[in-house]
Design a protein around this motif. Structure first.
Motif, mmCIF file in Angstrom:
data_model
loop_
_atom_site.group_PDB
_atom_site.id
_atom_site.type_symbol
_atom_site.label_atom_id
_atom_site.label_comp_id
_atom_site.label_asym_id
_atom_site.label_seq_id
_atom_site.Cartn_x
_atom_site.Cartn_y
_atom_site.Cartn_z
ATOM 1 N N CYS A 173 0.805 -1.224 0.000
ATOM 2 C CA CYS A 173 0.000 0.000 0.000
ATOM 3 C C CYS A 173 0.840 1.277 0.000
ATOM 4 N N ASP A 174 2.155 1.147 0.156
ATOM 5 C CA ASP A 174 3.022 2.314 0.163
ATOM 6 C C ASP A 174 3.749 2.528 -1.162
ATOM 7 N N PHE A 175 3.467 1.695 -2.182
ATOM 8 C CA PHE A 175 4.034 1.926 -3.509
ATOM 9 C C PHE A 175 3.454 3.237 -4.056
ATOM 10 N N GLY A 176 4.149 3.809 -4.976
ATOM 11 C CA GLY A 176 3.672 5.038 -5.589
ATOM 12 C C GLY A 176 4.315 5.242 -6.940
ATOM 13 N N ALA A 177 4.185 6.443 -7.453
ATOM 14 C CA ALA A 177 4.772 6.786 -8.747
ATOM 15 C C ALA A 177 5.226 8.226 -8.725
ATOM 16 N N ARG A 178 6.294 8.473 -9.467
ATOM 17 C CA ARG A 178 6.764 9.834 -9.725
ATOM 18 C C ARG A 178 6.483 10.131 -11.193
ATOM 19 N N TYR A 179 6.004 11.328 -11.460
ATOM 20 C CA TYR A 179 5.737 11.724 -12.841
ATOM 21 C C TYR A 179 5.528 13.227 -12.905
ATOM 22 N N VAL A 180 5.645 13.737 -14.108
ATOM 23 C CA VAL A 180 5.314 15.120 -14.414
ATOM 24 C C VAL A 180 4.337 15.044 -15.579
ATOM 25 N N SER A 181 3.147 15.611 -15.403
ATOM 26 C CA SER A 181 2.119 15.467 -16.434
ATOM 27 C C SER A 181 1.480 16.804 -16.788
ATOM 28 N N VAL A 182 0.873 16.804 -17.960
ATOM 29 C CA VAL A 182 0.111 17.954 -18.443
ATOM 30 C C VAL A 182 -1.202 17.435 -19.002
#
Length: 169
Positions: free
Chosen positions: A85-94
């Motif tokens: 439950c502590d997984f995540g993602a890094r991203y930059v979006s538009v």
């Protein structure tokens, strides 16, 4: 945007995401059904440009309804954790909206292809056979709204990522 701490408001950073992202997902309204299609694209002068075959569902929808939505991202990374439950993602979006139209003249299509060559092949302008220019459909999206989001990145990391530097340098 709900999370103001993740918002990208700097127009230069929004343009940089559009410059660096590889694929754009184009959202269309086919009557009361949504339709999303991934496309290669370029951004120039406040517009997105796409190229396409001259027939197909995307073209049929755009002829009936020129209003579009689009989304793209860069810097996508999985953030692992010991707990699921502590997984995540890094991203930059538009995400943006706009109105689509068709570029019909050969000179305009050639200019757009030069932009594609610069973005994807890192080469300059080219010479395009007239038959190829006639056969392809070029779509111009006049961008009306843009919102940006950086998740898992500081503003400084976003600036370095979009400048082509490693996030940790």
């Amino acid at each position: 945007m709900r999370r103001k701490d993740k918002e990208i408001a700097d127009p230069a950073l929004l343009a940089a995401v559009l410059r660096e992202a590889f694929v754009c997902r184009l959202g269309l309204a086919d009557g009361n059904l949504p339709y999303v299609v991934p496309v290669n694209f370029v951004h120039s002068g406040g517009c997105l440009y796409l190229h396409s075959a001259s027939e197909g569902r995307k073209i049929e929808i755009l002829r009936r309804n020129s209003r579009v939505c689009f989304e793209t991202e860069t810097g996508v990374e999985l953030v692992r954790s010991e707990r699921a439950c502590d997984f995540g993602a890094r991203y930059v979006s538009v995400i943006g909206t706009g109105t689509a139209s068709f570029v019909t003249d050969s000179a305009g299509k050639s200019r757009v292809f030069d932009l594609f060559m610069e973005k994807y092949a890192r080469s300059g302008s080219g010479s395009y056979p007239e038959a190829a220019l006639r056969a392809v459909t070029v779509i111009r999206i006049d961008v009306e709204t843009l919102t940006g989001k950086a998740s898992g990145y500081t503003e400084e990391e976003v600036r370095r990522l979009l400048a082509g530097e490693a996030a940790g340098s």
